[in-house]
Enzyme design. Sequence first.
Site, PDB file in Angstrom:
ATOM      1  N   PRO A  70       2.487 -14.224 -18.931  1.00  0.00           N
ATOM      2  CA  PRO A  70       1.164 -13.619 -18.840  1.00  0.00           C
ATOM      3  C   PRO A  70       1.017 -12.778 -17.596  1.00  0.00           C
ATOM      4  O   PRO A  70       1.499 -13.148 -16.524  1.00  0.00           O
ATOM      5  CB  PRO A  70       0.221 -14.812 -18.768  1.00  0.00           C
ATOM      6  CG  PRO A  70       1.023 -16.009 -18.980  1.00  0.00           C
ATOM      7  CD  PRO A  70       2.457 -15.665 -19.022  1.00  0.00           C
ATOM      8  N   CYS A  71       0.376 -11.654 -17.780  1.00  0.00           N
ATOM      9  CA  CYS A  71       0.333 -10.701 -16.698  1.00  0.00           C
ATOM     10  C   CYS A  71      -1.043 -10.612 -16.055  1.00  0.00           C
ATOM     11  O   CYS A  71      -1.213  -9.912 -15.075  1.00  0.00           O
ATOM     12  CB  CYS A  71       0.704  -9.335 -17.233  1.00  0.00           C
ATOM     13  SG  CYS A  71      -0.234  -8.882 -18.688  1.00  0.00           S
ATOM     14  N   GLN A  72      -2.036 -11.311 -16.595  1.00  0.00           N
ATOM     15  CA  GLN A  72      -3.393 -11.064 -16.126  1.00  0.00           C
ATOM     16  C   GLN A  72      -3.579 -11.360 -14.648  1.00  0.00           C
ATOM     17  O   GLN A  72      -4.459 -10.806 -14.016  1.00  0.00           O
ATOM     18  CB  GLN A  72      -4.399 -11.868 -16.952  1.00  0.00           C
ATOM     19  CG  GLN A  72      -4.596 -11.308 -18.342  1.00  0.00           C
ATOM     20  CD  GLN A  72      -3.587 -11.869 -19.339  1.00  0.00           C
ATOM     21  OE1 GLN A  72      -2.573 -12.423 -18.940  1.00  0.00           O
ATOM     22  NE2 GLN A  72      -3.851 -11.702 -20.594  1.00  0.00           N
ATOM     23  N   GLY A  73      -2.754 -12.233 -14.111  1.00  0.00           N
ATOM     24  CA  GLY A  73      -2.868 -12.549 -12.683  1.00  0.00           C
ATOM     25  C   GLY A  73      -2.657 -11.342 -11.807  1.00  0.00           C
ATOM     26  O   GLY A  73      -3.194 -11.263 -10.696  1.00  0.00           O
ATOM     27  N   PHE A  74      -1.859 -10.395 -12.283  1.00  0.00           N
ATOM     28  CA  PHE A  74      -1.689  -9.163 -11.498  1.00  0.00           C
ATOM     29  C   PHE A  74      -1.855  -7.940 -12.394  1.00  0.00           C
ATOM     30  O   PHE A  74      -1.098  -6.992 -12.333  1.00  0.00           O
ATOM     31  CB  PHE A  74      -0.345  -9.123 -10.758  1.00  0.00           C
ATOM     32  CG  PHE A  74       0.782  -9.792 -11.469  1.00  0.00           C
ATOM     33  CD1 PHE A  74       1.208 -11.040 -11.053  1.00  0.00           C
ATOM     34  CD2 PHE A  74       1.413  -9.179 -12.523  1.00  0.00           C
ATOM     35  CE1 PHE A  74       2.264 -11.670 -11.707  1.00  0.00           C
ATOM     36  CE2 PHE A  74       2.464  -9.802 -13.168  1.00  0.00           C
ATOM     37  CZ  PHE A  74       2.895 -11.057 -12.759  1.00  0.00           C
TER      38      PHE A  74
END
Length: 427
Positions: free
Chosen positions: A132-136
Amino acid sequence: MKFASEWVPDGNEPDLAEGRVDLQPVRTVAGEGYVTATKAVRECTTDRRRDPNPSLRPVLDLFCGVGGFSNGFEATGEFEVVAGADLLGDRLDTFCANHPTAIGHGGDIRGLSADALLSGTPQPFVVIGGPPCQGFSSIRPFRNIEWNDPRNNLGEEFCRVVAATNPEWLVFENVVGLLKHDRGRALTALVGGFEALGYRVSYRVLNAAYYGLPQRRERLIIVGSRKGKPFEWPTPSHRHNHRSMAGNSNVLITPQVGLFDDTAPALTLMDAIGDLPQLSSGQRAEHYACVPQNRYQELLRFNSETLTMHNATAHSPEMLNIIRHAGSNIHALPPGMVTSGFSTCYSRLDADEPANTITVNFVHPASNRCIHPFQDRALTPREGARLQSFPDVFKFTGTRSQIVKQIGNAVPPLLGKVIAEAILDAE
Ligand SMILES: C[S@@+](CC[C@H](N)C(=O)[O-])C[C@H]1O[C@@H](n2cnc3c(N)ncnc32)[C@H](O)[C@@H]1O
């Protein structure tokens, strides 16, 4: 054994089996379509429905989602997906429905041992995955970043599985924001991890629009070869002017524009969805309005006779009023009509440009630019799937809102195919 859709974390999950990675309870992270475990979730494993073909190269897909990336590898006719792992049951259901030769592992990857992953599965030729990429995320650049955000540490899990399964190739996909995250330290650590395992690694930013997709989706792709084979990044086939999230970084691949340029203009939004029937807010259609109008539509229809998922969100009268006034950005709205939002919210897409990046909220006009160019409504799930290059025959399962997230989170299959072909070229 439970099938993925039956498995819902209920807060009473058993402790992890002995010998597993010690899971710290993680927060649920609200918004952006992302859910993660609040504690170790029970693992479930689905049966494979067909034996893999031994003459094809086995693929292991981590954080597989619905398997858009997997689909691209299989579309070359040279790879077959033998296993996938994902936290969410609805993702795994769709993944398994479309990849009959794969075993699906449900649950937090941090609780999944390599032995369990490989049990009954041939050694992977390639491990692919995009945590998952939402953290960055690049859409909301560097907001609320915490290094201990559980979503940012899943790259280590990818490394752990590569170390344990020893594939010939690895392909890691993520958002462009990873280039600069923690001043580049996250990327350096990840690349260093792959190199320490003996892989020859390179990475680039690819824009889907340069490879024949009707969407300006940029992703950072890391490729590694265990045998040290030189990997040639695919040459763009299409051209388009786009200001990249990667700025002038030399890892950005751009089309050659000049005297000997043989690229085609990038596909547009209407190239992708122009054969779909017109809809008003709340309407649906189950038949195509016409025959395919171009090669892209023909390719994606895949001879499908029934049209699915072409159902428009029923907007409230207030939202319909906003939509009627919408233009290319939020500033097109009369002053005071909406009180907050990023500049790309409540905005119409351009008919004759590739779409901007499809997110997990593309059926909601308040989200990133997703209103139809001529019709007063947001995109339908089918239109989103077209922009992501999913064939019309791909079987999405789950509720409408789960399906929208499945589509928005995926690696576009055609982009996956371009990367898979470049690996085959290097072989
Ligand atoms: C960006 S999406 C991957 C999309 C996929 N590559 C595709 O092409 O369809 C990331 C996926 O990671 C899964 N995920 C998130 N946290 C996870 C965890 N701790 N363990 C396993 N999967 C996880 C999410 O459910 C989501 O489906």
